[in-house]
Design a protein around this motif. Structure first.
Motif, PDB file in Angstrom:
ATOM      1  N   ILE A 122       1.108  -0.727   0.140  1.00 51.96           N
ATOM      2  CA  ILE A 122      -0.288   0.075  -0.106  1.00 51.96           C
ATOM      3  C   ILE A 122       1.038   1.783  -0.196  1.00 51.96           C
ATOM      4  O   ILE A 122       2.351   1.528   0.271  1.00 51.96           O
ATOM      5  CB  ILE A 122      -0.965   0.307   1.453  1.00 51.96           C
ATOM      6  N   LEU A 132      -8.493   5.742  -3.965  1.00 55.40           N
ATOM      7  CA  LEU A 132      -8.381   5.574  -3.615  1.00 55.40           C
ATOM      8  C   LEU A 132      -8.073   3.948  -3.539  1.00 55.40           C
ATOM      9  O   LEU A 132      -9.452   3.566  -5.008  1.00 55.40           O
ATOM     10  CB  LEU A 132      -8.949   5.471  -2.529  1.00 55.40           C
ATOM     11  N   GLY A 133      -7.845   3.171  -3.725  1.00 53.16           N
ATOM     12  CA  GLY A 133      -8.285   1.571  -4.038  1.00 53.16           C
ATOM     13  C   GLY A 133      -7.290   1.010  -5.188  1.00 53.16           C
ATOM     14  O   GLY A 133      -7.773   0.009  -5.809  1.00 53.16           O
ATOM     15  N   VAL A 135      -4.742   0.902  -8.291  1.00 57.50           N
ATOM     16  CA  VAL A 135      -3.438  -0.077  -8.492  1.00 57.50           C
ATOM     17  C   VAL A 135      -2.406   0.501  -9.335  1.00 57.50           C
ATOM     18  O   VAL A 135      -2.671   0.914 -10.575  1.00 57.50           O
ATOM     19  CB  VAL A 135      -3.875  -1.598  -8.566  1.00 57.50           C
ATOM     20  N   PRO A 227     -11.827   2.273  -8.465  1.00 56.48           N
ATOM     21  CA  PRO A 227     -10.380   1.942  -8.474  1.00 56.48           C
ATOM     22  C   PRO A 227     -10.276   0.808  -9.764  1.00 56.48           C
ATOM     23  O   PRO A 227     -10.926   0.800 -10.332  1.00 56.48           O
ATOM     24  CB  PRO A 227     -10.431   0.849  -7.227  1.00 56.48           C
ATOM     25  N   SER A 266       2.679   7.186  -6.557  1.00 52.16           N
ATOM     26  CA  SER A 266       2.559   6.700  -4.985  1.00 52.16           C
ATOM     27  C   SER A 266       3.734   7.274  -3.708  1.00 52.16           C
ATOM     28  O   SER A 266       4.526   7.317  -5.195  1.00 52.16           O
ATOM     29  CB  SER A 266       2.987   5.368  -5.524  1.00 52.16           C
ATOM     30  N   ARG A 296       2.105  -0.590  -6.453  1.00 53.32           N
ATOM     31  CA  ARG A 296       1.687  -0.442  -5.116  1.00 53.32           C
ATOM     32  C   ARG A 296       0.303   0.426  -5.188  1.00 53.32           C
ATOM     33  O   ARG A 296      -0.705   0.401  -6.523  1.00 53.32           O
ATOM     34  CB  ARG A 296       2.398   1.188  -4.875  1.00 53.32           C
ATOM     35  N   THR A 297      -0.653   0.427  -4.529  1.00 48.56           N
ATOM     36  CA  THR A 297      -2.052   1.048  -3.925  1.00 48.56           C
ATOM     37  C   THR A 297      -2.475   1.618  -3.307  1.00 48.56           C
ATOM     38  O   THR A 297      -1.837   1.813  -1.874  1.00 48.56           O
ATOM     39  CB  THR A 297      -2.190  -0.525  -3.824  1.00 48.56           C
ATOM     40  N   ALA A 298      -3.408   2.588  -3.442  1.00 49.54           N
ATOM     41  CA  ALA A 298      -3.585   3.919  -2.830  1.00 49.54           C
ATOM     42  C   ALA A 298      -4.767   2.948  -1.772  1.00 49.54           C
ATOM     43  O   ALA A 298      -5.637   2.974  -1.144  1.00 49.54           O
ATOM     44  CB  ALA A 298      -4.502   4.619  -2.919  1.00 49.54           C
ATOM     45  N   SER A 299      -4.291   3.630  -0.551  1.00 50.85           N
ATOM     46  CA  SER A 299      -4.862   3.549   0.597  1.00 50.85           C
ATOM     47  C   SER A 299      -5.066   4.881   1.451  1.00 50.85           C
ATOM     48  O   SER A 299      -6.549   4.879   1.733  1.00 50.85           O
ATOM     49  CB  SER A 299      -4.001   2.869   1.565  1.00 50.85           C
ATOM     50  N   ALA A 328      -7.043  -0.849  -0.293  1.00 51.03           N
ATOM     51  CA  ALA A 328      -5.427  -0.987  -0.675  1.00 51.03           C
ATOM     52  C   ALA A 328      -5.122  -2.723  -1.196  1.00 51.03           C
ATOM     53  O   ALA A 328      -4.514  -3.183  -1.437  1.00 51.03           O
ATOM     54  CB  ALA A 328      -5.038   0.046   0.028  1.00 51.03           C
ATOM     55  N   ASN A 331      -7.229  -5.405  -3.271  1.00 43.65           N
ATOM     56  CA  ASN A 331      -6.494  -4.996  -4.666  1.00 43.65           C
ATOM     57  C   ASN A 331      -5.977  -5.110  -5.041  1.00 43.65           C
ATOM     58  O   ASN A 331      -4.924  -6.260  -6.419  1.00 43.65           O
ATOM     59  CB  ASN A 331      -6.836  -3.751  -5.352  1.00 43.65           C
TER      60      ASN A 331
END
Length: 357
Positions: A122, A132-133, A135, A227, A266, A296-299, A328, A331
């Motif tokens: 994340i 948010l969420g 990728v 997302p 990110s 990386r994923t958006a928390s 996050a 996903n």
């Protein structure tokens, strides 16, 4: 608890699903061939059965049911013998990541020469680029720590800020001296593009908790979307920074080090440390750095919405309170595992040939 055993025996700790302990003769065992290493950075508590961090979904769902003790690393090594998929937890921060990856790469129990490496974690995202969420697959990894700094109260009046590239004469200096200390790394763009194209059409689950936060970002229409999967670059810095001013700096910093080719999306801590170790291991013939992917994923967002100060927003969204944390984490697994399973199921194609678009 890890145990340091005599060389003759390797204790493989009980797999949470197998419920057994296996002793392996290290002197006669051949190195275990590994197809994919999933690199996560933290786990919230236990490896299974409680509130999940970055590692737990991988551990339970693959499952990574064989455990190799690793007192020389942040966390024990988990492995699935049938698929050849390994999972590790490096620990948070550049130093932990670099040390853990180097330790794994030098571990003679494993053959990592053809392994693909997937960093799956994340991070904070720029709301100008994603929601948010979402990728992001990174092509460039840029270090945010190697720099000069003068306190803003003492900087020259014509400098926007007092943070500027190492061995330069000030912010944006095009004539800096370059010693290639790890300020920026470029991944295998062909592999990155393949991973992106393989996953871009995935329909990622939306979560009701995301809407309340993303609708606040009225000046960022992309940040208000459901997302989705995108390509976007990573800024790695040990300081957890936040706010509109530093978000502008991050965009400038990534643009500077990539000479206009990269786009900051990110913000995390570890990835330049991870890739630096993989570069050294590549030079030693232990791994192939051309097989590295960073997802990386958006928390959370890297800046505040209108109506809040940076301090207010940061304090409201501490680690376990990120509005997009669960999305996050989920996903990262869904998108990352799609690539992992493709590599494993079609290993006959990918063992010797790196996929490309």
């Amino acid at each position: 608890m890890n145990m340091i055993l005599p060389k003759a025996l390797l204790l493989s700790a009980a797999g949470l699903f197998a419920g057994c302990t296996v002793s392996v003769d290290v002197d006669t065992q051949q190195p275990v061939p590994v197809k994919v290493v999933v690199v996560t950075m933290f786990e919230s508590g236990e490896d299974s059965g409680d509130k999940a961090g970055e590692f737990q979904r991988w551990n339970e769902r693959i499952p990574l049911d064989k455990v190799y003790p690793a007192p020389h690393m942040h966390h024990d090594i988990h492995f699935n013998e049938d698929s050849g998929v390994m999972g590790i937890v490096t620990g948070m921060g550049t130093a932990n990541a670099a040390a853990s990856v180097m330790a794994l790469g030098m571990d003679e129990r494993f053959d990592l020469s053809k392994a693909y490496w997937l960093v799956a974690g994340i991070s904070g995202f720029d709301p100008a680029d994603a929601s948010l969420g979402s990728v992001a697959w990174a092509r460039f990894l840029v270090d945010g720590d190697l720099a000069h700094e003068i306190d803003a109260r003492e900087k020259p009046d014509d400098w926007e800020h007092g943070y500027f590239p190492l061995f330069s004469q000030g912010p944006g200096d095009p004539e800096r001296l370059s010693y290639s200390l790890g300020e920026m790394f470029e991944l295998n763009n062909s592999l990155v593009q393949w991973a992106y194209e393989f996953t871009v059409d995935m329909d990622l689950p939306d979560h009701p908790t995301l809407e309340a936060t993303r609708k606040l970002y009225v000046n960022h229409p992309v940040g208000q979307r459901r997302p989705f999967v995108l390509k976007g670059d990573q800024l790695a810095a040990m300081t957890f920074w936040h706010g509109e001013v530093l978000n502008d700096w991050a965009n400038e910093w990534v643009d500077y080090w990539t000479e206009g080719e990269g786009n900051f999306v990110s913000s995390a801590m570890e990835d330049t440390g991870t890739y630096q170790s993989l570069t050294y291991l590549h030079n030693a013939g232990k791994v192939d750095k051309n097989r590295v992917m960073v997802l990386r994923t958006a928390s959370n967002y890297t800046m505040q919405p209108p109506g809040k100060t940076a301090a207010q927003n940061l304090l409201e969204e501490q680690h376990d309170s990120y509005a997009g944390l669960d999305a996050a984490l989920e996903n990262a697994y869904l998108v990352g595992n799609a690539v992992v399973q493709e590599l494993v199921k079609n290993w006959y194609k990918y063992e010797d040939t790196i996929p490309s678009p």
